[in-house]
Design a protein around this motif. Sequence first.
Motif, PDB file in Angstrom:
ATOM      1  N   LYS A 183      66.494 -16.515 -23.175  1.00  0.00           N
ATOM      2  CA  LYS A 183      66.735 -15.590 -22.140  1.00  0.00           C
ATOM      3  C   LYS A 183      65.797 -14.894 -21.549  1.00  0.00           C
ATOM      4  N   PHE A 184      65.736 -15.030 -20.025  1.00  0.00           N
ATOM      5  CA  PHE A 184      64.669 -14.313 -19.361  1.00  0.00           C
ATOM      6  C   PHE A 184      65.017 -12.915 -18.966  1.00  0.00           C
ATOM      7  N   PRO A 185      64.155 -11.989 -18.736  1.00  0.00           N
ATOM      8  CA  PRO A 185      64.634 -10.718 -18.643  1.00  0.00           C
ATOM      9  C   PRO A 185      65.572 -10.751 -17.246  1.00  0.00           C
ATOM     10  N   ASP A 186      66.432  -9.719 -17.285  1.00  0.00           N
ATOM     11  CA  ASP A 186      67.446  -9.515 -16.402  1.00  0.00           C
ATOM     12  C   ASP A 186      66.895  -9.213 -14.852  1.00  0.00           C
ATOM     13  N   SER A 187      65.619  -8.687 -14.963  1.00  0.00           N
ATOM     14  CA  SER A 187      65.227  -8.507 -13.626  1.00  0.00           C
ATOM     15  C   SER A 187      64.212  -9.573 -13.067  1.00  0.00           C
ATOM     16  N   PHE A 188      64.128 -10.546 -14.083  1.00  0.00           N
ATOM     17  CA  PHE A 188      63.245 -11.816 -13.607  1.00  0.00           C
ATOM     18  C   PHE A 188      64.002 -12.488 -12.586  1.00  0.00           C
ATOM     19  N   GLU A 189      63.370 -13.366 -11.489  1.00  0.00           N
ATOM     20  CA  GLU A 189      63.771 -13.672 -10.014  1.00  0.00           C
ATOM     21  C   GLU A 189      63.097 -15.101 -10.094  1.00  0.00           C
ATOM     22  N   PHE A 190      64.290 -15.936  -9.538  1.00  0.00           N
ATOM     23  CA  PHE A 190      63.685 -17.366  -9.425  1.00  0.00           C
ATOM     24  C   PHE A 190      63.827 -17.884  -7.816  1.00  0.00           C
ATOM     25  N   GLY A 191      63.188 -18.479  -7.513  1.00  0.00           N
ATOM     26  CA  GLY A 191      63.226 -19.009  -6.182  1.00  0.00           C
ATOM     27  C   GLY A 191      62.792 -20.363  -5.916  1.00  0.00           C
ATOM     28  N   LEU A 247      56.147 -20.639 -19.972  1.00  0.00           N
ATOM     29  CA  LEU A 247      56.028 -19.155 -19.301  1.00  0.00           C
ATOM     30  C   LEU A 247      56.886 -17.944 -20.101  1.00  0.00           C
ATOM     31  N   HIS A 248      57.903 -18.478 -20.579  1.00  0.00           N
ATOM     32  CA  HIS A 248      58.687 -17.493 -21.606  1.00  0.00           C
ATOM     33  C   HIS A 248      57.915 -16.907 -22.872  1.00  0.00           C
ATOM     34  N   ASP A 249      57.095 -17.787 -23.479  1.00  0.00           N
ATOM     35  CA  ASP A 249      56.298 -17.337 -24.642  1.00  0.00           C
ATOM     36  C   ASP A 249      55.371 -16.538 -23.736  1.00  0.00           C
ATOM     37  N   ALA A 250      54.640 -16.593 -22.618  1.00  0.00           N
ATOM     38  CA  ALA A 250      53.514 -15.890 -21.873  1.00  0.00           C
ATOM     39  C   ALA A 250      54.238 -14.393 -21.725  1.00  0.00           C
ATOM     40  N   ILE A 251      55.460 -14.330 -21.261  1.00  0.00           N
ATOM     41  CA  ILE A 251      56.139 -13.274 -21.085  1.00  0.00           C
ATOM     42  C   ILE A 251      56.335 -12.195 -22.313  1.00  0.00           C
ATOM     43  N   GLU A 252      56.899 -12.892 -23.361  1.00  0.00           N
ATOM     44  CA  GLU A 252      56.994 -12.427 -24.768  1.00  0.00           C
ATOM     45  C   GLU A 252      55.925 -11.780 -25.293  1.00  0.00           C
ATOM     46  N   GLU A 253      54.458 -12.367 -24.741  1.00  0.00           N
ATOM     47  CA  GLU A 253      53.322 -11.867 -25.288  1.00  0.00           C
ATOM     48  C   GLU A 253      52.842 -11.013 -24.418  1.00  0.00           C
ATOM     49  N   GLY A 254      53.402 -10.310 -23.583  1.00  0.00           N
ATOM     50  CA  GLY A 254      52.943  -9.050 -22.557  1.00  0.00           C
ATOM     51  C   GLY A 254      52.547  -9.581 -21.132  1.00  0.00           C
ATOM     52  N   CYS A 255      52.704 -10.937 -20.726  1.00  0.00           N
ATOM     53  CA  CYS A 255      52.287 -11.223 -19.377  1.00  0.00           C
ATOM     54  C   CYS A 255      53.238 -10.683 -18.835  1.00  0.00           C
ATOM     55  N   VAL A 303      54.874 -11.434 -15.820  1.00  0.00           N
ATOM     56  CA  VAL A 303      55.236 -12.371 -14.840  1.00  0.00           C
ATOM     57  C   VAL A 303      56.586 -12.289 -14.520  1.00  0.00           C
ATOM     58  N   ARG A 304      56.741 -11.832 -13.079  1.00  0.00           N
ATOM     59  CA  ARG A 304      58.088 -11.388 -12.586  1.00  0.00           C
ATOM     60  C   ARG A 304      59.064 -12.281 -11.789  1.00  0.00           C
ATOM     61  N   LYS A 305      58.251 -13.279 -11.262  1.00  0.00           N
ATOM     62  CA  LYS A 305      58.862 -14.137 -10.409  1.00  0.00           C
ATOM     63  C   LYS A 305      58.676 -15.497 -10.692  1.00  0.00           C
ATOM     64  N   TYR A 306      59.429 -16.581 -10.351  1.00  0.00           N
ATOM     65  CA  TYR A 306      59.111 -17.964 -10.718  1.00  0.00           C
ATOM     66  C   TYR A 306      59.611 -18.826  -9.366  1.00  0.00           C
ATOM     67  N   THR A 307      58.778 -19.611  -8.865  1.00  0.00           N
ATOM     68  CA  THR A 307      59.213 -20.488  -7.723  1.00  0.00           C
ATOM     69  C   THR A 307      58.864 -21.940  -7.805  1.00  0.00           C
ATOM     70  N   THR A 315      72.051 -18.354 -14.985  1.00  0.00           N
ATOM     71  CA  THR A 315      72.363 -17.746 -16.614  1.00  0.00           C
ATOM     72  C   THR A 315      71.048 -17.082 -17.021  1.00  0.00           C
ATOM     73  N   LYS A 316      70.079 -17.066 -16.117  1.00  0.00           N
ATOM     74  CA  LYS A 316      68.559 -16.537 -16.362  1.00  0.00           C
ATOM     75  C   LYS A 316      68.205 -16.802 -17.722  1.00  0.00           C
ATOM     76  N   SER A 317      68.485 -18.236 -18.192  1.00  0.00           N
ATOM     77  CA  SER A 317      68.148 -18.793 -19.355  1.00  0.00           C
ATOM     78  C   SER A 317      67.820 -20.121 -19.268  1.00  0.00           C
ATOM     79  N   LEU A 318      67.220 -20.620 -20.413  1.00  0.00           N
ATOM     80  CA  LEU A 318      66.717 -22.086 -20.546  1.00  0.00           C
ATOM     81  C   LEU A 318      67.420 -22.694 -21.463  1.00  0.00           C
ATOM     82  N   ASP A 319      68.211 -23.537 -21.339  1.00  0.00           N
ATOM     83  CA  ASP A 319      69.132 -24.306 -22.494  1.00  0.00           C
ATOM     84  C   ASP A 319      68.704 -25.938 -22.125  1.00  0.00           C
TER      85      ASP A 319
END
Length: 501
Positions: A25-33, A426-434, A436-440, A487-491
Amino acid sequence: MIRPFFILCAIFHNNGVSLSSKIRKFPDSFEFGASTSAYQIEGGWYEDGKGLSIWDIATHMDPSQIKDKSTGDIAADSYHLYKRDVEIAKELGLDFYRFSVSWPRILPKGLPNQINQAGIDYYNNLINELLKNNIKPFLTIYHWDLPYELQKLGGWINPHVVDWFVDYVKILYDYYGDRVKLWITINEPKQICYEGYGSTLKAPMLNASGVAEYMCAKNLLLAHAKAYHLYNQNYRKLQNGTVGISISCTWFEPASETIDDHQAAVDANQFDWGQYAHPIFSKAGHFPFELKKNIALKSAEQGFSRSRLPELSASEVALIRGSADFFGVNTYTTKLAYRDASLDGLYAVPSYMDDMAAVVVGNPTWPQAKSTWLQEVPWGFYKLLKEIKKNYNNPVVYITENGWSTAGGLFDDDRIQYYRNYLSVLHDAIEEGCDVRKYTAWSLIDNFEWKNGYTEKFGLYEVDFSREDRNRTPRKSAYVYKEIIRTKSLDTTYEPEINTV
């Protein structure tokens, strides 16, 4: 010349990165474009008062420099079909759509004394259509289509380009800033400077390596910084937007554990993206140490009275440092870097590649895209994000391009695998404090892929370039990306029904 056995033995593991099969699951505030650029999709190349760009000139050269002899004259015809593009963005559920403005469509001669109202209207219509459909417009001010009239004056190697660019930027802030809150000043400085002025890979194909790309780099950084400060001083309080820059970042991994190969990788990373990131995002500012050292030493060896890298004054360093609200990362792949004394003389002298003094290669075991330069190496993406976090005090990062090319077709499981694996790390990096707020995703639809024409397809939607209506059809990856956004998630087990977009 290249060490095949060594390449085959190098770096096969995931470097500590897990490509997990669980739902992430990505953070609720994370945005995709998704992203495009003007010359690659718009067409309307000489319509409604638009001036000529350096790419209009490059694609009409005789003999043609384009692989399939094509042009962007019509491309995906988004100049006329922009409502369908917005409809696609809505079908996917995009939070934002990243597009670029054609400088010569707004200013046919490049200068502000002649504004083309039809160009102003086109982007007004696109922005309004996006907002009507609850999609945020993410506007790139410059994506390589310099007005040809300015190139005749030297383009990005003429210091006056800084003022020309700021004049153009002011017009966009004035006309669109009431609705556009996400801005990128310049897309991919290395491709503009090295590939355009230091080689023949991109327009204007000047091919003056070792000198021109460094002149370009200084002017480009100053143009970006002045555009950023213009927004700060005159627009931010009223418009409340954010302004950044998109830098292409390939990760270069040492091809062995030797000190020489480690230094080759450091130098390659600093020449490739540190050259543009370090002056903006580092605490000290200025060009990276490795860049300054290598070019100064090579220049002295070659009989130059001073370094071929232009100096930045103290006031210029201060102007550029900190001139971004976010670090836009365009990233696709990883390369191996090594040093080999037997390869001295491999590159022209002087040249960017000789200054870097690293041999860079892919690994034949890595999954290969249609584009020869593009291989799937997700752990390199992870390492890149961690390096940005470490070097630049964890800046706000937007992934402004990431994607995979195929030869075409609607069933693109290799693209799906690529997106899933890159989003997982990218999810790993976010979990480790990077931060990152958007993905395009690159790109929303198939487009004109520069010197490769229409031979490589990056689109989530296939465009039929043989049809006058440029019909757009969702690929399997579009359905998968839609579900990731919803879903803001990766399945990784999700299999779409191919009739739901």
